[in-house]
Scaffold this motif. Structure first.
Motif, PDB file in Angstrom:
ATOM      1  N   LEU A  47       0.819  -1.223   0.000  1.00 32.42           N
ATOM      2  CA  LEU A  47       0.000   0.000   0.000  1.00 32.42           C
ATOM      3  C   LEU A  47       0.850   1.268   0.000  1.00 32.42           C
ATOM      4  CD1 LEU A  47      -3.099   0.160   2.343  1.00 32.42           C
ATOM      5  CD2 LEU A  47      -2.947   0.582  -0.105  1.00 32.42           C
ATOM      6  N   ALA A  51      -3.815   6.366  -0.433  1.00 34.62           N
ATOM      7  CA  ALA A  51      -4.896   6.946   0.373  1.00 34.62           C
ATOM      8  C   ALA A  51      -5.623   5.883   1.186  1.00 34.62           C
ATOM      9  CB  ALA A  51      -5.887   7.678  -0.524  1.00 34.62           C
ATOM     10  N   LEU A  58     -14.437   7.030   7.744  1.00 34.78           N
ATOM     11  CA  LEU A  58     -15.843   7.236   8.103  1.00 34.78           C
ATOM     12  C   LEU A  58     -16.718   6.806   6.932  1.00 34.78           C
ATOM     13  CD1 LEU A  58     -14.650   8.661  10.493  1.00 34.78           C
ATOM     14  CD2 LEU A  58     -16.063  10.648  10.017  1.00 34.78           C
ATOM     15  N   VAL A 228      -3.992  12.922   9.284  1.00 37.75           N
ATOM     16  CA  VAL A 228      -4.711  12.318  10.409  1.00 37.75           C
ATOM     17  C   VAL A 228      -3.732  12.186  11.576  1.00 37.75           C
ATOM     18  CG1 VAL A 228      -6.000  10.299  11.230  1.00 37.75           C
ATOM     19  CG2 VAL A 228      -6.230  11.020   8.849  1.00 37.75           C
ATOM     20  N   TRP A 300      -0.299  10.684   9.943  1.00 36.83           N
ATOM     21  CA  TRP A 300      -0.417  10.034   8.629  1.00 36.83           C
ATOM     22  C   TRP A 300      -0.912  11.077   7.647  1.00 36.83           C
ATOM     23  CZ3 TRP A 300      -4.399   9.594   5.128  1.00 36.83           C
ATOM     24  CH2 TRP A 300      -4.204   8.680   4.086  1.00 36.83           C
TER      25      TRP A 300
HETATM   26  C1  LIG Z   1      -6.756  12.406   4.843  1.00 42.02           C
HETATM   27  C2  LIG Z   1      -7.749  11.509   4.152  1.00 42.02           C
HETATM   28  C3  LIG Z   1      -8.875  11.097   4.853  1.00 42.02           C
HETATM   29  C4  LIG Z   1      -9.834  10.288   4.228  1.00 42.02           C
HETATM   30  N1  LIG Z   1     -10.922   9.898   4.945  1.00 42.02           N
HETATM   31  C5  LIG Z   1     -11.844   9.091   4.353  1.00 42.02           C
HETATM   32  C6  LIG Z   1     -12.983   8.647   5.081  1.00 42.02           C
HETATM   33  O1  LIG Z   1     -13.158   8.983   6.255  1.00 42.02           O
HETATM   34  N2  LIG Z   1     -13.886   7.846   4.453  1.00 42.02           N
HETATM   35  C7  LIG Z   1     -13.724   7.457   3.146  1.00 42.02           C
HETATM   36  O2  LIG Z   1     -14.575   6.718   2.628  1.00 42.02           O
HETATM   37  N3  LIG Z   1     -12.650   7.854   2.433  1.00 42.02           N
HETATM   38  C8  LIG Z   1     -11.717   8.676   2.998  1.00 42.02           C
HETATM   39  N4  LIG Z   1     -10.644   9.117   2.284  1.00 42.02           N
HETATM   40  C9  LIG Z   1     -10.585   8.795   0.859  1.00 42.02           C
HETATM   41  C10 LIG Z   1     -10.106   7.389   0.588  1.00 42.02           C
HETATM   42  O3  LIG Z   1      -8.951   7.145   1.365  1.00 42.02           O
HETATM   43  C11 LIG Z   1      -9.798   7.263  -0.919  1.00 42.02           C
HETATM   44  O4  LIG Z   1     -10.923   7.667  -1.678  1.00 42.02           O
HETATM   45  C12 LIG Z   1      -9.483   5.824  -1.297  1.00 42.02           C
HETATM   46  O5  LIG Z   1      -8.560   5.253  -0.411  1.00 42.02           O
HETATM   47  C13 LIG Z   1      -8.924   5.766  -2.721  1.00 42.02           C
HETATM   48  O6  LIG Z   1      -8.707   4.410  -3.020  1.00 42.02           O
HETATM   49  P1  LIG Z   1      -8.038   3.946  -4.382  1.00 42.02           P
HETATM   50  O7  LIG Z   1      -7.951   2.464  -4.333  1.00 42.02           O
HETATM   51  O8  LIG Z   1      -8.750   4.587  -5.541  1.00 42.02           O
HETATM   52  O9  LIG Z   1      -6.590   4.615  -4.387  1.00 42.02           O
HETATM   53  P2  LIG Z   1      -5.306   4.316  -3.464  1.00 42.02           P
HETATM   54  O10 LIG Z   1      -5.682   3.990  -2.094  1.00 42.02           O
HETATM   55  O11 LIG Z   1      -4.384   5.473  -3.699  1.00 42.02           O
HETATM   56  O12 LIG Z   1      -4.686   3.004  -4.089  1.00 42.02           O
HETATM   57  C14 LIG Z   1      -4.033   3.001  -5.332  1.00 42.02           C
HETATM   58  C15 LIG Z   1      -3.181   1.774  -5.381  1.00 42.02           C
HETATM   59  O13 LIG Z   1      -2.654   1.630  -6.696  1.00 42.02           O
HETATM   60  C16 LIG Z   1      -1.320   1.197  -6.562  1.00 42.02           C
HETATM   61  N5  LIG Z   1      -0.590   1.464  -7.805  1.00 42.02           N
HETATM   62  C17 LIG Z   1      -0.376   2.658  -8.402  1.00 42.02           C
HETATM   63  N6  LIG Z   1       0.341   2.462  -9.509  1.00 42.02           N
HETATM   64  C18 LIG Z   1       0.565   1.115  -9.611  1.00 42.02           C
HETATM   65  C19 LIG Z   1       1.248   0.281 -10.515  1.00 42.02           C
HETATM   66  N7  LIG Z   1       1.899   0.761 -11.584  1.00 42.02           N
HETATM   67  N8  LIG Z   1       1.264  -1.071 -10.313  1.00 42.02           N
HETATM   68  C20 LIG Z   1       0.626  -1.608  -9.239  1.00 42.02           C
HETATM   69  N9  LIG Z   1      -0.032  -0.858  -8.350  1.00 42.02           N
HETATM   70  C21 LIG Z   1      -0.046   0.484  -8.525  1.00 42.02           C
HETATM   71  C22 LIG Z   1      -0.804   1.977  -5.354  1.00 42.02           C
HETATM   72  O14 LIG Z   1       0.384   1.389  -4.856  1.00 42.02           O
HETATM   73  C23 LIG Z   1      -1.987   1.793  -4.438  1.00 42.02           C
HETATM   74  O15 LIG Z   1      -1.915   0.559  -3.761  1.00 42.02           O
HETATM   75  C24 LIG Z   1      -9.658   9.897   2.871  1.00 42.02           C
HETATM   76  C25 LIG Z   1      -8.507  10.290   2.178  1.00 42.02           C
HETATM   77  C26 LIG Z   1      -7.563  11.097   2.806  1.00 42.02           C
HETATM   78  C27 LIG Z   1      -6.333  11.491   2.022  1.00 42.02           C
END
Ligand SMILES: Cc1cc2nc3c(=O)[nH]c(=O)nc-3n(C[C@H](O)[C@H](O)[C@H](O)COP(=O)(O)OP(=O)(O)OC[C@H]3O[C@@H](n4cnc5c(N)ncnc54)[C@H](O)[C@@H]3O)c2cc1C
Length: 349
Positions: A47, A51, A58, A228, A300
């Motif tokens: 990870l 994000a 929440l 956070v 974080w």
């Molecule tokens: C401060 C903060 C607080 C938040 N609070 C909340 C909350 O309370 N409730 C809520 O629902 N959401 C919350 N969010 C939002 C939530 O965290 C994100 O919307 C969500 O985690 C996004 O998920 P994702 O899988 O799209 O992206 P990411 O979590 O960014 O995952 C992307 C993944 O792709 C991988 N990747 C990228 N390029 C490659 C590659 N070439 N090969 C293999 N893997 C790759 C990365 O390593 C990573 O594992 C918060 C975000 C932040 C920043």
């Protein structure tokens, strides 16, 4: 463990689906596609600072100053609770809690706005759950809650594996067209693999130029960072939602403590005054916070992606290749529903 069933595409050939991304979107896609019977290769590197490593998520669709919820987010939250039940039924511990979510009104006008929102129940000042307070009361969202992201991701990964998803703990370093409508992916382990469909859930990271060329375009989104901090205070009985929020963080032994968060700044490590600002934002609602010893060493920070219209994106950029992301500040609310939409998109193509 279930046997992996290779789903024939319309032309009778076997569909082999690649999911790229180890965050909540990638894990949700891997689970949903594997349960739908596809032969899933899930490229999920560590990870890192993604994000989805946020210490607490929440589950709150009631957003902004008005507290209004987008109908798609309300529907998505119901899917998330259904997944929670399915994961429990499978003997897993998804770490989700249907505790409800609190919004506090910072003035009479906001209290009146909350009172207009279906799904929000107005709360008088003397009915607010401790430790929170507001002279103007607040509102209660009974269908909300929170989850421990590590537990949720682990449960999704276990269920995907139980449905024969093949997890590759590698980053994808090359993505190219391979002829006959297929895609060739190469991981940092060096081994190439061929796929009929590719779903890219790479979060807020930038794509290599070669991917953009191969796909004929790149995702467009805005990047917003947030922080956070553990507070050292006991976990609240309910999470507090808003631009700055309070939720429980669960340690390795399963004990919960309170953390505060917020996200409205440019990407990069937390500025020196980030903790002080959050305390300033929330102190009126939680007076004990002013005396708390915030663990700035355990802060974080992460970056979230906001897409067009601030809505999640499921976009076919090239035949058989989708970008799935821009989940903004509610990725854990919407990822399950977006994954189910992706299953339909993959099947009908
Ligand atoms: C401060 C903060 C607080 C938040 N609070 C909340 C909350 O309370 N409730 C809520 O629902 N959401 C919350 N969010 C939002 C939530 O965290 C994100 O919307 C969500 O985690 C996004 O998920 P994702 O899988 O799209 O992206 P990411 O979590 O960014 O995952 C992307 C993944 O792709 C991988 N990747 C990228 N390029 C490659 C590659 N070439 N090969 C293999 N893997 C790759 C990365 O390593 C990573 O594992 C918060 C975000 C932040 C920043």
């Amino acid at each position: 463990m279930n046997a992996r069933l290779d789903v024939p595409a319309a032309d009778g050939a076997v569909q082999r689906v690649a999911v790229v991304g180890g965050g909540v979107m990638g894990a949700s896609l891997a689970r949903a596609l594997a349960r739908a019977g596809h032969a899933v290769d899930w490229w999920a590197a560590e990870l890192g600072d993604a994000a989805s490593g946020v210490p607490v998520a929440l589950l709150n669709p009631y957003r902004g100053r008005s507290g209004r919820a987008h109908p798609d987010d309300l529907a998505a939250l119901r899917v998330t609770w259904r997944w929670d039940a399915e994961l429990r039924d499978a003997g897993l511990t998804p770490g989700a809690h249907r505790s409800g979510v609190l919004r506090l009104a910072d003035g009479a006008r906001q209290a009146r706005a909350f009172a207009q929102v279906p799904g929000l129940q107005p709360l008088a000042a003397d009915a607010l759950p401790p430790p929170f307070r507001s002279a103007h009361g607040g509102a209660w969202a009974a269908d909300g809650g929170w989850l421990d992201p590590r537990a949720w991701l682990a449960a999704l990964g276990s269920d995907a594996a139980a449905h024969a998803a093949n997890r590759r703990c590698q980053r994808v370093v090359a993505l190219e067209r391979a002829g006959a409508g297929r895609w060739r992916l190469i991981g940092d382990g060096g081994e190439p693999s061929l796929h009929d469909r590719v779903l890219l859930a790479t979060g807020a990271g930038a794509w290599p130029v070669a991917w953009v060329r191969a796909l004929g375009g790149a995702p467009t989104f805005e990047r917003l960072a947030g922080d956070v901090f553990p507070t050292g205070l006991p976990a609240p009985s309910v999470p507090l939602a808003g631009a700055s929020y309070v939720g429980p963080v669960v340690d390795d032994l399963g004990f919960a403590a309170a953390a505060i968060g917020g996200h409205h700044r440019a990407p990069g490590p937390a500025p020196d005054d980030a903790a002080r600002r959050l305390v300033g934002n929330l102190g009126w609602a939680w007076p004990e916070l002013a005396e708390a010893r915030l663990r700035t060493d355990a802060a974080w920070w992460g970056v979230r992606a906001h897409g067009e219209g601030n809505r999640p994106q499921l976009r076919e950029l090239a035949p058989g290749a989708w970008w799935v992301g821009a989940l903004a500040g509610r990725g854990f609310v919407v990822a399950a529903a977006v994954a189910e939409a992706a299953v339909r998109a993959v099947a009908t193509r």
